[in-house]
Write an enzyme that holds these catalytic residues in place. Structure first.
Site, PDB file in Angstrom:
ATOM      1  N   ILE A  45       0.835  -1.201   0.000  1.00 31.67           N
ATOM      2  CA  ILE A  45       0.000   0.000   0.000  1.00 31.67           C
ATOM      3  C   ILE A  45       0.868   1.249   0.000  1.00 31.67           C
ATOM      4  O   ILE A  45       0.609   2.201  -0.735  1.00 31.67           O
ATOM      5  CB  ILE A  45      -0.990  -0.008   1.185  1.00 31.67           C
ATOM      6  CG1 ILE A  45      -2.001  -1.160   1.021  1.00 31.67           C
ATOM      7  CG2 ILE A  45      -1.732   1.326   1.285  1.00 31.67           C
ATOM      8  CD1 ILE A  45      -2.900  -1.386   2.219  1.00 31.67           C
ATOM      9  N   CYS A  46       1.920   1.249   0.809  1.00 35.37           N
ATOM     10  CA  CYS A  46       2.809   2.423   0.861  1.00 35.37           C
ATOM     11  C   CYS A  46       3.467   2.668  -0.494  1.00 35.37           C
ATOM     12  O   CYS A  46       3.553   3.806  -0.952  1.00 35.37           O
ATOM     13  CB  CYS A  46       3.870   2.245   1.944  1.00 35.37           C
ATOM     14  SG  CYS A  46       3.190   2.204   3.616  1.00 35.37           S
ATOM     15  N   SER A  47       3.921   1.613  -1.141  1.00 34.42           N
ATOM     16  CA  SER A  47       4.527   1.770  -2.466  1.00 34.42           C
ATOM     17  C   SER A  47       3.518   2.341  -3.445  1.00 34.42           C
ATOM     18  O   SER A  47       3.832   3.272  -4.202  1.00 34.42           O
ATOM     19  CB  SER A  47       5.060   0.429  -2.981  1.00 34.42           C
ATOM     20  OG  SER A  47       6.154   0.014  -2.208  1.00 34.42           O
ATOM     21  N   LEU A  50       2.890   6.178  -2.577  1.00 33.42           N
ATOM     22  CA  LEU A  50       3.979   7.086  -2.900  1.00 33.42           C
ATOM     23  C   LEU A  50       4.295   7.107  -4.391  1.00 33.42           C
ATOM     24  O   LEU A  50       4.710   8.140  -4.913  1.00 33.42           O
ATOM     25  CB  LEU A  50       5.213   6.792  -2.045  1.00 33.42           C
ATOM     26  CG  LEU A  50       5.181   7.604  -0.726  1.00 33.42           C
ATOM     27  CD1 LEU A  50       4.127   7.106   0.228  1.00 33.42           C
ATOM     28  CD2 LEU A  50       6.515   7.667  -0.081  1.00 33.42           C
TER      29      LEU A  50
END
Length: 155
Positions: A45-47, A50
């Protein structure tokens, strides 16, 4: 409890992925800042989040907003991840004291050991003008960023 809008953003100094010290107050009087707290580098999710910011950086740049990511990862982890994903914005290591800045902003999850997905839009005077936090496991939308950027614009 997360910091509220229309309050002074706490100043801090952290190292970025290249070991360069970045202080929030250096933007004062110059530009707005989007502080983007995220749990962990290399996570799905973070990838995704961002990379979406990377691909839409012009939205921020055209509004005079500097994007700054913050996680509890080490600067070495953030550098490897940033190079892999070709991020051109600062990724700050809130590594030690562990999560100190996330705690100051009220978004550190003690039971997990990392920050929640939280964004604070800070104006050039250092005041939080907009913020949003998603539920664990839920990505932030680009539309939430658009709405937050609108809050920064003079009426």
């Amino acid at each position: 409890m997360a910091l509220e809008n229309d309050t002074q953003a706490p100043d801090f100094e952290l190292v970025n992925q290249f070991g360069v010290r970045v202080q929030l107050s250096r933007f004062r009087g110059k530009k707005s800042v989007a502080l983007v707290f995220f749990p962990l580098a290399f996570s799905g999710i973070c990838s995704g989040e961002l990379c979406e910011l990377r691909d839409n950086l012009s939205l921020f740049e055209s509004s005079g907003v500097e994007v700054v990511g913050i996680s509890v990862d080490s600067r070495h982890t953030l550098r490897a991840w940033g190079e892999q994903e070709e991020y051109t914005f600062d990724l700050l290591a809130d590594f030690w004291p562990h999560g100190a800045v996330a705690k100051e902003y009220g978004v550190f999850l003690e039971d997990k050991g990392f920050a929640n997905r939280a964004t604070f839009l800070i104006d050039p005077d250092g005041i939080i003008r907009a913020s949003f936090i998603t539920a664990p496991g839920e990505a932030r939308s680009l539309e939430a960023y658009r709405a937050a950027i609108e809050e920064l614009q003079p009426a």
